[in-house]
Write a protein that holds these residues in place. Structure first.
Motif, PDB file in Angstrom:
ATOM      1  N   HIS A  34       5.240  -7.918  11.325  1.00  0.00           N
ATOM      2  CA  HIS A  34       4.842  -6.589  10.817  1.00  0.00           C
ATOM      3  C   HIS A  34       5.986  -5.777  10.229  1.00  0.00           C
ATOM      4  N   MET A  77       0.854  -1.189   0.000  1.00  0.00           N
ATOM      5  CA  MET A  77       0.000   0.000   0.000  1.00  0.00           C
ATOM      6  C   MET A  77       0.889   1.238   0.000  1.00  0.00           C
ATOM      7  N   ALA A  78       0.306   2.356  -0.336  1.00  0.00           N
ATOM      8  CA  ALA A  78       1.071   3.615  -0.371  1.00  0.00           C
ATOM      9  C   ALA A  78       1.754   3.883   0.964  1.00  0.00           C
ATOM     10  N   ASP A  79       1.128   3.472   2.059  1.00  0.00           N
ATOM     11  CA  ASP A  79       1.725   3.680   3.391  1.00  0.00           C
ATOM     12  C   ASP A  79       3.023   2.896   3.583  1.00  0.00           C
ATOM     13  N   ASP A  80       3.267   1.909   2.739  1.00  0.00           N
ATOM     14  CA  ASP A  80       4.471   1.077   2.856  1.00  0.00           C
ATOM     15  C   ASP A  80       5.695   1.707   2.194  1.00  0.00           C
ATOM     16  N   ILE A  81       5.506   2.760   1.437  1.00  0.00           N
ATOM     17  CA  ILE A  81       6.591   3.249   0.579  1.00  0.00           C
ATOM     18  C   ILE A  81       7.842   3.639   1.368  1.00  0.00           C
ATOM     19  N   GLN A  82       7.691   4.228   2.535  1.00  0.00           N
ATOM     20  CA  GLN A  82       8.878   4.621   3.309  1.00  0.00           C
ATOM     21  C   GLN A  82       9.675   3.386   3.730  1.00  0.00           C
ATOM     22  N   LYS A 121      11.882   5.420  -6.053  1.00  0.00           N
ATOM     23  CA  LYS A 121      10.597   5.488  -5.350  1.00  0.00           C
ATOM     24  C   LYS A 121       9.453   5.482  -6.357  1.00  0.00           C
TER      25      LYS A 121
END
Length: 167
Positions: free
Chosen positions: A61, A9-14, A42
């Motif tokens: 996680h 998900m976009a939240d995983d990018i970092q 990225k």
């Protein structure tokens, strides 16, 4: 170690960026100049997320492995002497295990997962390219039963085209 795979998900990018940066440093420390600031970026991973093609594998996680799987490939794949070019296949891109978790069988387990996923989609083969000067990745794919079917030249040099037909 149990790995749980899921769509990124976009939240995983970092977390994905950190994994890739650490992996690039680790590869360079081992004399492997495969990836750099130009690839992968990225934007590559964000495109994969937008296209629902990036998978992350997590242990407790924490993202420990990432890969993209689709049917997209560069024109250089035409250099491959594919055994059965008419058969359906998936292509693996940007498989990367976090350096902290390497040498624990995660890449092998991930390739098994990719093959099962490919079969469940009704496809008959997995194809990929591997940097010729990355002995660890070459050993992984050969140990997993992949066969070299050709070569491609990209910015970083020679890459082997590999495939495995699934039963």
């Amino acid at each position: 170690m149990e790995i749980r795979y899921r769509q990124a998900m976009a939240d995983d990018i970092q977390a994905v960026e950190v994994l890739i940066i650490k992996s690039i440093t680790h590869m360079k420390d081992n004399g492997i100049e495969q990836w750099d600031e130009l690839y992968p970026t990225k934007d590559d991973f964000m495109d994969d997320i937008r296209n629902n093609q990036l998978t992350v594998g997590c242990i407790d996680h924490q993202i420990v492995v990432v890969f993209t799987i689709n049917q997209t490939y560069d024109a250089e794949y035409e250099n491959g002497n594919w055994k059965a070019p008419e058969k359906s296949f998936n292509v693996v891109h940007r498989l990367c295990v976090h350096p902290q978790f390497q040498n624990n069988g995660i890449a092998k387990q991930t390739m098994d997962y990719i093959e099962k996923q490919t079969l469940s989609e009704g496809k008959q083969a997995v194809r990929l390219d591997v940097y010729s000067k990355n002995p660890y990745a070459n050993k992984l794919y050969l140990d997993c039963g992949y066969q070299k079917v050709g070569e491609a030249e990209w910015r970083k040099g020679c890459f082997y085209l590999m495939e495995k037909y699934l039963d």
